[in-house]
Design a protein around this motif. Structure first.
Motif, PDB file in Angstrom:
ATOM      1  N   ALA A  76     100.224 127.780   5.732  1.00  0.00           N
ATOM      2  CA  ALA A  76      99.055 128.623   5.498  1.00  0.00           C
ATOM      3  C   ALA A  76      99.344 129.517   4.310  1.00  0.00           C
ATOM      4  O   ALA A  76     100.361 130.208   4.286  1.00  0.00           O
ATOM      5  N   ASP A  77      98.459 129.497   3.328  1.00  0.00           N
ATOM      6  CA  ASP A  77      98.600 130.340   2.141  1.00  0.00           C
ATOM      7  C   ASP A  77      97.593 131.474   2.276  1.00  0.00           C
ATOM      8  O   ASP A  77      96.389 131.283   2.091  1.00  0.00           O
ATOM      9  N   LEU A  78      98.075 132.660   2.618  1.00  0.00           N
ATOM     10  CA  LEU A  78      97.221 133.800   2.929  1.00  0.00           C
ATOM     11  C   LEU A  78      96.887 134.597   1.673  1.00  0.00           C
ATOM     12  O   LEU A  78      97.754 134.872   0.858  1.00  0.00           O
ATOM     13  N   GLY A  79      95.614 134.981   1.546  1.00  0.00           N
ATOM     14  CA  GLY A  79      95.187 135.645   0.327  1.00  0.00           C
ATOM     15  C   GLY A  79      95.381 134.733  -0.867  1.00  0.00           C
ATOM     16  O   GLY A  79      95.877 135.127  -1.911  1.00  0.00           O
ATOM     17  N   SER A  80      94.949 133.489  -0.711  1.00  0.00           N
ATOM     18  CA  SER A  80      95.290 132.430  -1.664  1.00  0.00           C
ATOM     19  C   SER A  80      94.716 132.669  -3.054  1.00  0.00           C
ATOM     20  O   SER A  80      95.281 132.206  -4.047  1.00  0.00           O
ATOM     21  N   GLY A  81      93.600 133.372  -3.158  1.00  0.00           N
ATOM     22  CA  GLY A  81      93.013 133.654  -4.473  1.00  0.00           C
ATOM     23  C   GLY A  81      92.594 132.389  -5.182  1.00  0.00           C
ATOM     24  O   GLY A  81      91.693 131.673  -4.743  1.00  0.00           O
ATOM     25  N   ALA A  82      93.270 132.069  -6.273  1.00  0.00           N
ATOM     26  CA  ALA A  82      92.967 130.857  -7.028  1.00  0.00           C
ATOM     27  C   ALA A  82      93.738 129.646  -6.506  1.00  0.00           C
ATOM     28  O   ALA A  82      93.750 128.596  -7.141  1.00  0.00           O
ATOM     29  N   GLY A  83      94.398 129.821  -5.350  1.00  0.00           N
ATOM     30  CA  GLY A  83      95.134 128.702  -4.762  1.00  0.00           C
ATOM     31  C   GLY A  83      96.617 128.756  -5.013  1.00  0.00           C
ATOM     32  O   GLY A  83      97.287 127.716  -5.044  1.00  0.00           O
ATOM     33  N   LEU A  84      97.135 129.960  -5.148  1.00  0.00           N
ATOM     34  CA  LEU A  84      98.549 130.143  -5.501  1.00  0.00           C
ATOM     35  C   LEU A  84      99.311 130.874  -4.413  1.00  0.00           C
ATOM     36  O   LEU A  84      98.876 131.955  -3.984  1.00  0.00           O
ATOM     37  N   PRO A  85     100.402 130.311  -3.957  1.00  0.00           N
ATOM     38  CA  PRO A  85     101.074 129.091  -4.441  1.00  0.00           C
ATOM     39  C   PRO A  85     100.635 127.804  -3.737  1.00  0.00           C
ATOM     40  O   PRO A  85     101.217 126.753  -3.961  1.00  0.00           O
ATOM     41  N   SER A 103      89.045 135.536   1.785  1.00  0.00           N
ATOM     42  CA  SER A 103      87.751 136.019   2.255  1.00  0.00           C
ATOM     43  C   SER A 103      86.738 136.191   1.127  1.00  0.00           C
ATOM     44  O   SER A 103      85.557 136.414   1.384  1.00  0.00           O
ATOM     45  N   ASN A 104      87.190 136.082  -0.139  1.00  0.00           N
ATOM     46  CA  ASN A 104      86.305 136.252  -1.282  1.00  0.00           C
ATOM     47  C   ASN A 104      85.496 134.978  -1.510  1.00  0.00           C
ATOM     48  O   ASN A 104      86.057 133.896  -1.711  1.00  0.00           O
ATOM     49  N   GLY A 105      84.179 135.095  -1.494  1.00  0.00           N
ATOM     50  CA  GLY A 105      83.317 133.923  -1.597  1.00  0.00           C
ATOM     51  C   GLY A 105      83.489 133.138  -2.881  1.00  0.00           C
ATOM     52  O   GLY A 105      83.527 131.902  -2.870  1.00  0.00           O
ATOM     53  N   LYS A 106      83.591 133.814  -4.024  1.00  0.00           N
ATOM     54  CA  LYS A 106      83.761 133.118  -5.298  1.00  0.00           C
ATOM     55  C   LYS A 106      85.080 132.353  -5.337  1.00  0.00           C
ATOM     56  O   LYS A 106      85.137 131.211  -5.799  1.00  0.00           O
ATOM     57  N   LYS A 107      86.131 132.991  -4.862  1.00  0.00           N
ATOM     58  CA  LYS A 107      87.428 132.323  -4.858  1.00  0.00           C
ATOM     59  C   LYS A 107      87.423 131.140  -3.897  1.00  0.00           C
ATOM     60  O   LYS A 107      87.988 130.083  -4.200  1.00  0.00           O
ATOM     61  N   ALA A 108      86.781 131.295  -2.755  1.00  0.00           N
ATOM     62  CA  ALA A 108      86.710 130.189  -1.793  1.00  0.00           C
ATOM     63  C   ALA A 108      85.928 129.013  -2.369  1.00  0.00           C
ATOM     64  O   ALA A 108      86.285 127.851  -2.134  1.00  0.00           O
ATOM     65  N   ARG A 109      84.881 129.297  -3.133  1.00  0.00           N
ATOM     66  CA  ARG A 109      84.124 128.209  -3.762  1.00  0.00           C
ATOM     67  C   ARG A 109      84.998 127.459  -4.766  1.00  0.00           C
ATOM     68  O   ARG A 109      84.950 126.229  -4.841  1.00  0.00           O
ATOM     69  N   PHE A 110      85.777 128.200  -5.535  1.00  0.00           N
ATOM     70  CA  PHE A 110      86.698 127.532  -6.457  1.00  0.00           C
ATOM     71  C   PHE A 110      87.716 126.694  -5.702  1.00  0.00           C
ATOM     72  O   PHE A 110      88.020 125.564  -6.089  1.00  0.00           O
ATOM     73  N   LEU A 111      88.256 127.240  -4.624  1.00  0.00           N
ATOM     74  CA  LEU A 111      89.262 126.508  -3.855  1.00  0.00           C
ATOM     75  C   LEU A 111      88.691 125.196  -3.314  1.00  0.00           C
ATOM     76  O   LEU A 111      89.353 124.156  -3.353  1.00  0.00           O
ATOM     77  N   ARG A 112      87.455 125.241  -2.817  1.00  0.00           N
ATOM     78  CA  ARG A 112      86.842 124.007  -2.302  1.00  0.00           C
ATOM     79  C   ARG A 112      86.648 122.976  -3.414  1.00  0.00           C
ATOM     80  O   ARG A 112      86.854 121.769  -3.209  1.00  0.00           O
ATOM     81  N   GLU A 113      86.252 123.451  -4.601  1.00  0.00           N
ATOM     82  CA  GLU A 113      86.094 122.530  -5.733  1.00  0.00           C
ATOM     83  C   GLU A 113      87.446 121.970  -6.174  1.00  0.00           C
ATOM     84  O   GLU A 113      87.560 120.789  -6.509  1.00  0.00           O
ATOM     85  N   ALA A 114      88.481 122.810  -6.163  1.00  0.00           N
ATOM     86  CA  ALA A 114      89.816 122.340  -6.539  1.00  0.00           C
ATOM     87  C   ALA A 114      90.308 121.273  -5.562  1.00  0.00           C
ATOM     88  O   ALA A 114      90.883 120.259  -5.976  1.00  0.00           O
ATOM     89  N   VAL A 115      90.086 121.483  -4.279  1.00  0.00           N
ATOM     90  CA  VAL A 115      90.494 120.500  -3.271  1.00  0.00           C
ATOM     91  C   VAL A 115      89.773 119.176  -3.507  1.00  0.00           C
ATOM     92  O   VAL A 115      90.378 118.092  -3.435  1.00  0.00           O
ATOM     93  N   HIS A 117      88.283 118.147  -6.427  1.00  0.00           N
ATOM     94  CA  HIS A 117      88.621 117.614  -7.751  1.00  0.00           C
ATOM     95  C   HIS A 117      90.012 116.986  -7.777  1.00  0.00           C
ATOM     96  O   HIS A 117      90.235 115.969  -8.455  1.00  0.00           O
ATOM     97  N   LEU A 118      90.941 117.572  -7.040  1.00  0.00           N
ATOM     98  CA  LEU A 118      92.332 117.097  -7.035  1.00  0.00           C
ATOM     99  C   LEU A 118      92.600 116.078  -5.932  1.00  0.00           C
ATOM    100  O   LEU A 118      93.747 115.677  -5.733  1.00  0.00           O
ATOM    101  N   ARG A 119      91.560 115.697  -5.208  1.00  0.00           N
ATOM    102  CA  ARG A 119      91.638 114.677  -4.151  1.00  0.00           C
ATOM    103  C   ARG A 119      92.648 115.063  -3.064  1.00  0.00           C
ATOM    104  O   ARG A 119      93.516 114.282  -2.680  1.00  0.00           O
ATOM    105  N   LEU A 120      92.489 116.298  -2.580  1.00  0.00           N
ATOM    106  CA  LEU A 120      93.394 116.821  -1.554  1.00  0.00           C
ATOM    107  C   LEU A 120      92.702 117.016  -0.204  1.00  0.00           C
ATOM    108  O   LEU A 120      93.306 117.573   0.706  1.00  0.00           O
ATOM    109  N   ALA A 121      91.475 116.555  -0.085  1.00  0.00           N
ATOM    110  CA  ALA A 121      90.675 116.880   1.095  1.00  0.00           C
ATOM    111  C   ALA A 121      91.262 116.360   2.398  1.00  0.00           C
ATOM    112  O   ALA A 121      90.940 116.881   3.473  1.00  0.00           O
ATOM    113  N   ASP A 122      92.113 115.351   2.332  1.00  0.00           N
ATOM    114  CA  ASP A 122      92.679 114.792   3.555  1.00  0.00           C
ATOM    115  C   ASP A 122      93.747 115.677   4.171  1.00  0.00           C
ATOM    116  O   ASP A 122      94.107 115.503   5.342  1.00  0.00           O
TER     117      ASP A 122
END
Length: 220
Positions: A76-85, A103-115, A117-122
């Motif tokens: 679990a990456d807590l307070g992940s922000g832009a997905g780091l680390p 908990s930040n909506g904008k950051k969570a939207r980016f994280l979902r797109e990154a997952v 885009h990078l084919r990590l959804a599984d």
């Protein structure tokens, strides 16, 4: 030399210094993540780092410097922000299942797109919520510049598995925080982390559950 090639060489050189080996497809995924972060950062202000080369150092290598300390299959990456680390670690370890929590909506939207885009959804999930609301138990927990150790453990200590490891990334040696660790937890180790190309202090605090013995005082 193209900008992509310059970034690739910078990443490879840093990995060599860290004594890490990533295959070519994984290196390209890491750089794809930097590309995506650059595009979204202009509108979403995900990170103060604006230069792609600095992102390789301050985001990718800074995250991957703790790869050897990640244990178990769930993180679990807590307070992940832009997905780091969390994202660089997930890309580097194909057996790792990761929850990115912010908990930040904008950051969570980016994280979902990154997952996506990078084919990590599984094996990578985004939880848009406060840390206290996360449900589950994890072999490993990461937190990068998230809060004090006492606050981290108060909010998310329930998520750490009985034999799990909490990997707290800090700048300077956090003696005051080590001295005020809450009951039920102990310091396993504190490591100075040397990130290639980064002229700044980095320390990794490894915390485990304590079932009897008190926390030890760690000296620098």
């Amino acid at each position: 030399m193209s900008n992509r090639e310059a970034l690739r060489q910078r990443l490879r050189a840093g990995l060599t210094t860290l004594k890490l080996e990533l295959d070519d497809p994984t290196i390209e995924q890491q750089l794809d993540y930097v590309d995506l972060l650059l595009r979204w950062n202009a509108a979403y202000n995900l990170t103060a780092v604006r230069d792609a080369g600095e992102m390789v150092t301050r985001h990718l290598l800074d995250s991957l410097a703790i790869l050897a300390y990640v244990t178990g299959n769930s993180l679990a990456d807590l307070g992940s922000g832009a997905g780091l680390p969390g994202i660089p670690l997930a890309l580097a370890n194909p057996d790792l299942h990761v929850h990115l929590v912010d908990s930040n909506g904008k950051k969570a939207r980016f994280l979902r797109e990154a997952v996506r885009h990078l084919r990590l959804a599984d094996r990578v999930r985004v939880d848009e919520c406060r840390v206290e609301a996360v449900v589950g138990e994890f072999d490993c927990i990461t937190a990068r510049a998230f809060a004090t150790l006492a606050d981290m453990l108060a909010w998310g200590g329930h998520l750490l598995a009985a034999e799990g490891r909490w990997l707290a990334l800090k700048g300077r040696f956090p003696q005051d925080e080590l001295d005020n660790l809450p009951p039920g937890f102990k310091i396993e180790a504190v490591h100075r982390i040397d990130v290639p190309g980064l002229d700044a202090e980095r320390h990794l605090v490894i915390i485990k559950r304590s079932f009897a013995e008190p926390s030890a005082r760690i000296l620098p």
